[in-house]
Design an enzyme around this catalytic site. Structure first.
Site, short mmCIF file in Angstrom:
data_model
loop_
_atom_site.label_atom_id
_atom_site.label_comp_id
_atom_site.label_asym_id
_atom_site.label_seq_id
_atom_site.Cartn_x
_atom_site.Cartn_y
_atom_site.Cartn_z
N HIS A 130 0.76 -1.11 0.19
CA HIS A 130 0.23 -0.01 -0.40
C HIS A 130 0.30 1.80 0.37
O HIS A 130 2.24 0.90 0.38
CB HIS A 130 -1.17 -0.18 1.73
CG HIS A 130 -1.99 1.16 1.45
ND1 HIS A 130 -1.69 1.97 1.70
CD2 HIS A 130 -3.93 1.00 1.39
CE1 HIS A 130 -3.09 2.81 1.84
NE2 HIS A 130 -4.09 2.56 2.11
N ASP A 179 3.54 -3.93 8.26
CA ASP A 179 2.18 -3.75 8.26
C ASP A 179 0.61 -4.28 8.29
O ASP A 179 0.26 -4.52 7.74
CB ASP A 179 2.36 -2.63 7.29
CG ASP A 179 0.63 -2.16 6.23
OD1 ASP A 179 -0.67 -2.06 6.76
OD2 ASP A 179 0.95 -1.67 4.94
N GLN A 197 -4.28 -5.19 7.04
CA GLN A 197 -5.11 -5.47 6.51
C GLN A 197 -5.70 -7.45 7.69
O GLN A 197 -6.53 -8.18 7.51
CB GLN A 197 -4.57 -5.94 5.71
CG GLN A 197 -5.55 -4.94 4.41
CD GLN A 197 -6.95 -4.01 4.38
OE1 GLN A 197 -7.61 -5.10 4.68
NE2 GLN A 197 -7.08 -2.93 4.13
N LYS A 245 -10.24 -0.60 10.64
CA LYS A 245 -10.62 -2.03 9.68
C LYS A 245 -10.50 -3.73 10.50
O LYS A 245 -10.12 -4.39 10.57
CB LYS A 245 -9.30 -2.57 9.18
CG LYS A 245 -8.41 -0.94 8.17
CD LYS A 245 -8.65 -1.57 6.83
CE LYS A 245 -6.69 -0.36 6.36
NZ LYS A 245 -7.98 0.03 5.14
N CYS A 251 -4.66 2.11 -3.88
CA CYS A 251 -3.82 2.71 -3.03
C CYS A 251 -2.46 1.94 -2.60
O CYS A 251 -1.57 1.74 -2.07
CB CYS A 251 -4.06 3.71 -1.76
SG CYS A 251 -5.12 4.05 -1.67
C1 LIG Z 1 -2.53 -2.48 3.94
C2 LIG Z 1 -2.54 -1.28 4.31
N1 LIG Z 1 -1.87 -0.85 4.81
C3 LIG Z 1 -1.78 1.39 5.11
C4 LIG Z 1 -3.27 1.49 5.00
C5 LIG Z 1 -3.52 2.47 5.63
O1 LIG Z 1 -4.20 2.84 6.45
P1 LIG Z 1 -4.66 4.24 6.97
O2 LIG Z 1 -4.99 4.26 5.96
O3 LIG Z 1 -5.77 3.65 8.20
O4 LIG Z 1 -3.41 4.59 7.40
C6 LIG Z 1 -4.13 0.41 4.42
C7 LIG Z 1 -5.37 0.87 4.06
O5 LIG Z 1 -6.24 0.31 3.31
C8 LIG Z 1 -3.70 -0.82 3.96
O6 LIG Z 1 -4.74 -1.37 3.36
#
Ligand SMILES: Cc1ncc(COP(=O)(O)O)c(C=O)c1O
Length: 408
Positions: free
Chosen positions: A125, A202, A205, A228, A366
């Site tokens: 992401h 990270d 998910q 999430k 993203c």
């Molecule tokens: C794999 C992953 N990393 C990071 C993020 C970023 O999360 P946040 O926007 O809640 O900070 C997301 C959000 O969809 C994600 O799916």
């Protein structure tokens, strides 16, 4: 309420938002990888906080402040226990996954030197890519990218081959948001540790789909967002090993994070406060703890079994759907169906499904470099959660047929 196995009707009844109609059709919410819906347990915890004890924390001057502080710090204990952190000080409140990664990247950028390397994967992401690009640009370090295979599985051999004593930090997703791939996080961590690298996972998910035991994983940082995990937006967690975090460069400066201040200079407080400047998101932390308590009552195996059944059913339907190609076919994956439909733009698919009350995500998720790697402009993505049903999956494919006929 304790749920040793899943009663989906009972579970759905706890989510007020799911009871509504959208465009005169019962809402089918398949955008759970973007954010999950919130049960009454979470909504009520936040309402209770604001109606019963709203006050600033750590001031201790009156009843409300003491009550607010107690609930806020209890929330930290709840999350520490949930992640199996060795110490409550290792739980740092953030605004979400993105901020957690930024805190780590900001700190590492001060430690990296030219010749050092940071390793990420092709399935990141943007939050877990752009931050490292910036850290490397600031420090003169190099960013290495571990490739994926065409089915969306991380190529472990290539990952290992990219590790060396120059690798100072390795960052990868627990689960890919765009493809659903579940990474073997313990194996990857163990490999990175062989060369002495710090490891950040990270968990945006991962947190709602797997048991996260940070001690067992062996990583240094695990970050996630409450939203999430059936919790509120605007709050998340950076878990970091105390031995690493206690000397980590401070992120923001101001109130709460200091030990002693003069007009000329200041010294920093202890963990966790030293990384939490300013008034925290008190209601958010309490809402997140409520989400964790609610989620912890679910039978994780039953949850995984249900989500897997949804994925299996959706995958079978997708294989029988003319013109549909699934994007992301890793053997280990969560209930995410990313797909392209021949002759159709993913944005049009999303728009027309919405007309039928079905919420999905379309676009690059993203993850623009990943889409380029797959030579796709984007995908449509249906991502399932525990409250979704097989009937909803069937309704989705009937609606998708109509959409397809309209678009070709
Ligand atoms: C794999 C992953 N990393 C990071 C993020 C970023 O999360 P946040 O926007 O809640 O900070 C997301 C959000 O969809 C994600 O799916």
């Amino acid at each position: 309420m304790s749920m040793s196995s899943l009663n989906i009707a009972q579970l759905r009844a706890q989510f007020p938002i799911l009871q509504q109609q959208v465009n005169a059709k019962p809402l089918i919410y398949f955008d759970n990888a973007a954010t999950t819906q919130k049960p009454y347990a979470v909504i009520n915890a936040i309402t209770d906080f604001y109606t019963q004890c709203n006050a600033n924390v750590h001031r201790g001057a009156h009843h409300l402040s003491n009550e607010s502080t107690t609930r806020f710090e209890h929330a930290r204990d709840t999350v520490a226990c949930f992640m199996h952190a060795a110490n409550r000080k290792e739980i740092i409140w953030t605004s979400g996954t993105t901020e957690g990664i930024n805190i780590v990247a900001h700190g590492i950028a001060k430690q990296l030197r030219p010749g050092d390397e940071v390793l990420v994967t092709q399935m990141e992401h943007h939050a877990n890519l752009v931050t490292w690009q910036q850290a490397c640009a600031q420090s003169g370090a190099s960013l290495k990218i571990a490739p994926i295979d065409d089915d969306g599985t991380l190529n472990i051999d290539a990952f290992v081959a990219l590790l060396s004593t120059n690798t100072k930090l390795v960052a990868f997703p627990h689960i890919s948001n765009a493809l659903g791939t579940i990474n073997p996080i313990k194996t990857l961590t163990a490999q990175a540790k062989k060369v002495g690298a710090l490891v950040l996972i990270d968990g945006a998910q991962g947190i709602a789909h797997a048991k996260v035991d940070v001690v067992d994983i062996g990583c240094d940082f695990y970050v996630f967002s409450a939203h999430k995990l059936f919790g509120p937006t605007g709050i998340g967690v950076l878990w970091g090993k105390e031995s690493v975090l206690k000397n980590w460069p401070v992120w923001q400066t101001g109130g709460e994070m200091i030990a002693n201040v003069t007009y000329e200079t200041a010294t920093w407080g202890e963990l966790p406060n030293r990384l939490e400047a300013g008034t925290p998101n008190i209601a958010g932390a309490i809402g997140l703890a409520a989400a964790v308590e609610w989620f912890s009552q679910l039978d994780l195996h039953a949850l995984q079994h249900h989500e897997h059944a949804l994925l299996k059913h959706a995958t079978e339907q997708a294989h029988n759907f003319d013109g549909l190609t699934i994007v992301g076919n890793a053997p280990e994956k969560v209930a995410v169906l990313s797909f392209v439909l021949q002759g159709c733009h993913s944005a049009d698919i999303g728009f027309l499904l919405d007309q039928q009350g079905i919420a999905i995500r379309s676009g690059d998720h993203c993850a623009q470099p990943l889409m380029r790697r797959l030579t796709l402009p984007g995908t449509a993505r249906a991502s399932f959660s525990i409250y979704n049903t097989i009937e909803e999956v069937d309704a989705f494919f009937i609606a998708l047929k109509k959409v397809h006929q309209m678009l070709i």
